[in-house]
Design a protein around this motif. Sequence first.
Motif, PDB file in Angstrom:
ATOM      1  N   VAL A  13       4.214  -7.969  -3.662  1.00  0.00           N
ATOM      2  CA  VAL A  13       4.590  -7.519  -5.011  1.00  0.00           C
ATOM      3  C   VAL A  13       3.589  -6.474  -5.502  1.00  0.00           C
ATOM      4  O   VAL A  13       3.978  -5.440  -6.061  1.00  0.00           O
ATOM      5  CB  VAL A  13       4.669  -8.717  -5.986  1.00  0.00           C
ATOM      6  CG1 VAL A  13       4.769  -8.249  -7.432  1.00  0.00           C
ATOM      7  CG2 VAL A  13       5.846  -9.603  -5.633  1.00  0.00           C
ATOM      8  N   GLU A  14       2.299  -6.724  -5.289  1.00  0.00           N
ATOM      9  CA  GLU A  14       1.285  -5.766  -5.720  1.00  0.00           C
ATOM     10  C   GLU A  14       1.417  -4.441  -4.965  1.00  0.00           C
ATOM     11  O   GLU A  14       1.293  -3.370  -5.565  1.00  0.00           O
ATOM     12  CB  GLU A  14      -0.108  -6.360  -5.506  1.00  0.00           C
ATOM     13  CG  GLU A  14      -0.417  -7.504  -6.439  1.00  0.00           C
ATOM     14  CD  GLU A  14      -1.663  -8.274  -6.063  1.00  0.00           C
ATOM     15  OE1 GLU A  14      -2.212  -8.933  -6.953  1.00  0.00           O
ATOM     16  OE2 GLU A  14      -2.088  -8.215  -4.889  1.00  0.00           O
ATOM     17  N   ALA A  15       1.699  -4.494  -3.673  1.00  0.00           N
ATOM     18  CA  ALA A  15       1.885  -3.262  -2.898  1.00  0.00           C
ATOM     19  C   ALA A  15       3.111  -2.497  -3.388  1.00  0.00           C
ATOM     20  O   ALA A  15       3.082  -1.266  -3.523  1.00  0.00           O
ATOM     21  CB  ALA A  15       2.017  -3.587  -1.416  1.00  0.00           C
ATOM     22  N   GLY A  16       4.192  -3.209  -3.663  1.00  0.00           N
ATOM     23  CA  GLY A  16       5.389  -2.567  -4.198  1.00  0.00           C
ATOM     24  C   GLY A  16       5.137  -1.951  -5.556  1.00  0.00           C
ATOM     25  O   GLY A  16       5.631  -0.863  -5.868  1.00  0.00           O
ATOM     26  N   LEU A  17       4.352  -2.642  -6.380  1.00  0.00           N
ATOM     27  CA  LEU A  17       4.017  -2.131  -7.701  1.00  0.00           C
ATOM     28  C   LEU A  17       3.189  -0.849  -7.595  1.00  0.00           C
ATOM     29  O   LEU A  17       3.448   0.127  -8.299  1.00  0.00           O
ATOM     30  CB  LEU A  17       3.237  -3.200  -8.475  1.00  0.00           C
ATOM     31  CG  LEU A  17       2.832  -2.901  -9.895  1.00  0.00           C
ATOM     32  CD1 LEU A  17       4.062  -2.676 -10.765  1.00  0.00           C
ATOM     33  CD2 LEU A  17       2.014  -4.049 -10.453  1.00  0.00           C
ATOM     34  N   ALA A  18       2.234  -0.832  -6.689  1.00  0.00           N
ATOM     35  CA  ALA A  18       1.422   0.371  -6.494  1.00  0.00           C
ATOM     36  C   ALA A  18       2.270   1.533  -5.986  1.00  0.00           C
ATOM     37  O   ALA A  18       2.128   2.669  -6.449  1.00  0.00           O
ATOM     38  CB  ALA A  18       0.277   0.072  -5.516  1.00  0.00           C
ATOM     39  N   THR A  19       3.174   1.248  -5.045  1.00  0.00           N
ATOM     40  CA  THR A  19       4.063   2.287  -4.520  1.00  0.00           C
ATOM     41  C   THR A  19       4.970   2.831  -5.615  1.00  0.00           C
ATOM     42  O   THR A  19       5.151   4.045  -5.748  1.00  0.00           O
ATOM     43  CB  THR A  19       4.903   1.725  -3.362  1.00  0.00           C
ATOM     44  OG1 THR A  19       4.023   1.227  -2.352  1.00  0.00           O
ATOM     45  CG2 THR A  19       5.809   2.783  -2.766  1.00  0.00           C
TER      46      THR A  19
END
Length: 133
Positions: free
Chosen positions: A73-79
């Motif tokens: 979720v954090e990686a998707g949010l950063a992307t």
Amino acid sequence: MSEVWNEGYFTDVGYTYGYYRDISPTFHRFCLLLRGFASNQRMRAIAQTLDRIAEGRLSNRVRIDRRDEIGQVEAGLATMQVHVKVMIDDLTQAATLMHSHSQGLHQLMSQLMERFAQQSSEVTGVSSAVEQM
């Protein structure tokens, strides 16, 4: 004196010695994580990042140091944050380009209007000269 250290004491019960994993905070967090209860602190951080993105602040640092679902979720949010920022930058650049083109068109239209006025006065002069003949 006796050689046995536990003489006179009842110490043969399994729960009276060793490490008690049932009272370990790390074990409790692990059990909660297995049951789907993630760290409230991480979820609050994700929610705050989403709020900042919704407010238009796109320079947030998103901490990605996990490989589980929360890390995804954090990686998707950063992307998503990067892509939104790129889209806004592209739109800003396109708006600036359109503004400069519209100024150029405005100048061309002003020049054309001056030429039309000049040609209109010349046509009026020719028309009056033809009438006088």
